[in-house]
Enzyme design. Sequence first.
Site, short mmCIF file in Angstrom:
data_model
loop_
_atom_site.label_atom_id
_atom_site.label_comp_id
_atom_site.label_asym_id
_atom_site.label_seq_id
_atom_site.Cartn_x
_atom_site.Cartn_y
_atom_site.Cartn_z
N ASP A 30 0.82 -1.20 -0.05
CA ASP A 30 -0.06 -0.10 -0.09
C ASP A 30 0.93 1.29 0.14
O ASP A 30 2.15 1.14 0.44
CB ASP A 30 -1.00 0.06 1.11
CG ASP A 30 -2.33 0.63 1.14
OD1 ASP A 30 -3.35 0.27 0.98
OD2 ASP A 30 -2.05 2.23 0.88
N THR A 86 -11.57 2.15 -6.57
CA THR A 86 -12.05 2.86 -7.74
C THR A 86 -13.18 3.76 -7.27
O THR A 86 -14.24 3.49 -7.58
CB THR A 86 -12.59 1.71 -8.51
OG1 THR A 86 -13.57 0.80 -7.98
CG2 THR A 86 -11.51 0.67 -8.96
N PHE A 154 -16.90 -10.63 -3.67
CA PHE A 154 -18.62 -10.48 -3.18
C PHE A 154 -18.37 -10.27 -1.61
O PHE A 154 -19.46 -10.51 -1.00
CB PHE A 154 -19.31 -11.53 -3.59
CG PHE A 154 -19.12 -11.74 -5.18
CD1 PHE A 154 -19.84 -10.95 -5.86
CD2 PHE A 154 -18.52 -12.58 -5.58
CE1 PHE A 154 -19.81 -10.97 -7.41
CE2 PHE A 154 -18.07 -12.63 -7.11
CZ PHE A 154 -19.01 -12.02 -8.00
N ARG A 156 -18.81 -8.74 2.05
CA ARG A 156 -19.71 -7.58 2.71
C ARG A 156 -18.76 -7.28 4.05
O ARG A 156 -18.23 -8.13 4.83
CB ARG A 156 -20.92 -8.32 3.42
CG ARG A 156 -21.83 -8.71 2.15
CD ARG A 156 -22.83 -9.71 2.73
NE ARG A 156 -22.30 -10.99 3.22
CZ ARG A 156 -22.82 -12.01 3.95
NH1 ARG A 156 -24.10 -11.89 4.21
NH2 ARG A 156 -22.27 -12.91 4.37
N ASN A 213 -24.34 -6.23 -7.59
CA ASN A 213 -24.45 -5.01 -6.65
C ASN A 213 -25.68 -4.35 -7.12
O ASN A 213 -26.55 -3.83 -6.53
CB ASN A 213 -23.19 -4.26 -6.51
CG ASN A 213 -22.29 -4.85 -5.37
OD1 ASN A 213 -22.51 -5.60 -4.60
ND2 ASN A 213 -21.08 -4.14 -5.59
N PHE A 254 -32.22 -8.84 1.64
CA PHE A 254 -32.30 -7.48 1.06
C PHE A 254 -33.65 -6.95 0.66
O PHE A 254 -33.79 -6.47 -0.28
CB PHE A 254 -31.25 -7.61 -0.21
CG PHE A 254 -29.76 -7.57 0.40
CD1 PHE A 254 -29.18 -8.33 0.95
CD2 PHE A 254 -29.07 -6.07 0.19
CE1 PHE A 254 -27.63 -8.37 1.33
CE2 PHE A 254 -27.81 -5.94 0.46
CZ PHE A 254 -27.23 -7.23 1.34
N CYS A 265 -19.93 0.96 -1.50
CA CYS A 265 -20.18 -0.05 -2.86
C CYS A 265 -21.18 0.20 -3.64
O CYS A 265 -21.10 0.73 -4.74
CB CYS A 265 -19.83 -1.40 -2.45
SG CYS A 265 -18.26 -1.91 -1.66
N LYS A 268 -21.80 3.92 -5.33
CA LYS A 268 -20.88 4.25 -6.20
C LYS A 268 -20.91 3.44 -7.28
O LYS A 268 -20.76 3.52 -8.50
CB LYS A 268 -19.53 4.08 -5.46
CG LYS A 268 -18.57 3.48 -6.05
CD LYS A 268 -17.16 3.67 -5.68
CE LYS A 268 -16.45 2.26 -5.03
NZ LYS A 268 -16.26 1.36 -6.23
#
Length: 454
Positions: A30, A86, A154, A156, A213, A254, A265, A268
Amino acid sequence: MRLTVIGTGYLGAVHAACMAESGHDVLGVDVDPARIGALTAARPPFYEPGLADLLWRGAEAGRLRFTTSLAQAAGFADTHFVCVGTPQQPASGAADLSHVEAAVDALTSSQRLGTDGGTLLIGKSTVPVGTADRLARRLRATAANADVAWNPEFLREGSAVHDTLRPERIVAGVRSAHAEARLREIYAPLLAAGVPFISTDTATAELVKLASNAFLATKISFINAMAEVCDAVAADVTTLARAMGADPRIGPRFLTPGLGFGGGCLPKDIRAFVARAEELGLAESVAFLREVDEINQRQRRRTVGLAERLVGGSFENRCVAVLGAAFKPGSDDVRDSPALAVADAVRRRGAEVRVHDPEAIDAARAAHPELQFALDVNKVCEQADVVLHLTDWPQYRALDPAALAEVVRIPTVVDARHSLDPVAWSRAGWTLCAPGRPRLCPPHAEDGVVGPPH
Ligand code: UGA
């Protein structure tokens, strides 16, 4: 195998730790020295259950190290996972790929990359469709033997370690049999445990992530749109969601109505998906995602409006207690947090706002220094004119509504996460409002247990 993981945010830090746990020899990279310092000391730079243990175990076993040097990474391994952020570009909503490109360029500028003919870059960041092919062209200009694969993640937040070690599927977007074989080797322990491996081209792999998503966001906005309809006709969206979710073709997950989605996530990603589709001349195909976004934003405004009506039409001289700052429970992430957006809107409209969160206060204070914060629910609720339940932490479900009623000025609560026990709270003297559900008043109230819709 020797691997590097470039970018140690939520995705990269967890991936690096889990790859070491799977037996690989991992170097995390990083540009942020503070982050690298924390990870080297086995201290997660964010709240994520189980991560500290994995960092510790990886370091102890000598399989997990961290560095700020991409040149060191290029020489360390032939397989590089790209996990950098991103972020959303402010004007267009498109994904900003500058960190991905910078990482790839820094790797290719190293003399050592690709000399043995087997360098593989495996993208995990969420990117616009077509990115892997573009990067492959960029990479091949300088490192002829290098290849690019896309292996979306994927996980969470809050269950990231579990999601990485026990994923529901591994999607491998590859451009060669060699790349597929390398991915199968990396994930061999998971494949042996029965995790499905879906091998495809890179464009499909990139799309699987975006489409997943987008679908989750659509499901949430669908039920929130139904909450708006329920409000208009005094129906109950909680029961509606339960009944719909009982159909296995729909499913209950959901489908919890309320304040809607936030975080780094879903919001965006749907905007970046729309921006990319528009570039491809496919605006109509994804136009519904603009509506999904708008429905989601509207839930924040509706919650503010509901609270304002409950305190008599104006927030001036009113004290509002906010339970929750993180974008969801199990995380200290406040990026695009619906809870903080509501808290700040209420403050800007004149209320004194005090915010509680069990984990996210530091991050929330840094993002909104003008709000007041406390770690004690009673302190936050003292003399409040209304309590707003905005993040579904289990601690809030376990609150004693009778004791809390003694602390506030007016026992009115907006349950924007539909998870407080309505009967227990109304019996304890509270007026309980939740978007899409008839208002529940204390049994002694004049209009009975079930009141008019708000
Ligand atoms: C999401 C996806 O679930 C992951 O699969 C994906 O890997 C990740 O984005 C990513 O792209 O990296 P995450 O952002 O951690 O994961 O959070 P979720 O659990 O998906 O929740 C997103 C938001 O939706 C939260 O604000 C949550 O409160 C909200 N939500 C969720 C609802 O409003 N209603 C629901 O029924 C469920």
